[in-house]
Design a protein around this motif. Structure first.
Motif, PDB file in Angstrom:
ATOM      1  N   ILE A  45       1.074  -1.127  -0.184  1.00  0.00           N
ATOM      2  CA  ILE A  45       0.078  -0.406   0.394  1.00  0.00           C
ATOM      3  C   ILE A  45       1.463   0.904   0.330  1.00  0.00           C
ATOM      4  N   ASP A  46       1.158   2.027  -0.708  1.00  0.00           N
ATOM      5  CA  ASP A  46       1.349   3.795  -1.174  1.00  0.00           C
ATOM      6  C   ASP A  46       0.729   4.418  -0.398  1.00  0.00           C
ATOM      7  N   VAL A  47       1.626   5.515  -0.331  1.00  0.00           N
ATOM      8  CA  VAL A  47       0.651   6.658   0.403  1.00  0.00           C
ATOM      9  C   VAL A  47      -0.662   7.017   0.655  1.00  0.00           C
ATOM     10  N   LYS A  48      -0.857   7.494  -1.537  1.00  0.00           N
ATOM     11  CA  LYS A  48      -1.144   7.631  -1.842  1.00  0.00           C
ATOM     12  C   LYS A  48      -3.270   7.032  -1.869  1.00  0.00           C
ATOM     13  N   GLU A  49      -3.440   5.796  -1.787  1.00  0.00           N
ATOM     14  CA  GLU A  49      -3.584   4.652  -1.209  1.00  0.00           C
ATOM     15  C   GLU A  49      -4.008   4.857   0.170  1.00  0.00           C
ATOM     16  N   ALA A  50      -2.858   4.422   1.083  1.00  0.00           N
ATOM     17  CA  ALA A  50      -3.608   4.696   2.763  1.00  0.00           C
ATOM     18  C   ALA A  50      -4.347   6.100   2.940  1.00  0.00           C
ATOM     19  N   ASP A  51      -3.944   6.647   2.448  1.00  0.00           N
ATOM     20  CA  ASP A  51      -4.914   8.601   2.016  1.00  0.00           C
ATOM     21  C   ASP A  51      -6.484   8.198   1.963  1.00  0.00           C
TER      22      ASP A  51
END
Length: 123
Positions: free
Chosen positions: A105-111
């Motif tokens: 999970i990257d930062v964009k997906e986490a957001d």
């Protein structure tokens, strides 16, 4: 009916059936990548899935057309529960942090996930 865990081969057949149902064994076989398993192998897996209560069939003489009795969503819920229980002590936080650490999970997906959680909190 209580769901049971599927083997990898059974799950592969179910994935095909969920996407293509109803289907005959020959139809399921066509969806496998090369080298394809033998017809009898797929037929055996289909019969096992039927015995486990995952699929049913409609008979046309000696030929059977198969359809799922367990939806993909039902099995997804079951499998996710088993994953959570078996590997993450039923903790969403443990699972989420694992996927972040493993860079699944990257930062964009986490957001996006956090936004979804906030949206679910609102009445």
């Amino acid at each position: 009916m209580e769901l049971r865990e599927l083997t990898r081969a059974e799950e592969e057949v179910m994935q095909i059936l969920w996407n293509r149902e109803p289907a005959f064994v020959k139809d399921i076989l066509e969806e496998f990548p090369e080298p394809r398993p033998a017809y009898n192998t797929v037929s055996t897996i289909v019969r096992i899935l039927e015995q486990k209560g995952f699929i049913g069939h409609k008979a046309y003489g000696k030929t059977h057309e198969y359809y799922s009795l367990v939806s993909k969503e039902e099995y997804k819920s079951f499998a996710t529960g088993k994953l959570m229980e078996g590997y993450f002590e039923n903790s969403v936080e443990e699972m989420f942090s694992f996927f972040v650490r493993e860079k699944k999970i990257d930062v964009k997906e986490a957001d996006e996930i956090l936004k979804l959680i906030e949206k679910m909190k609102k009445p």
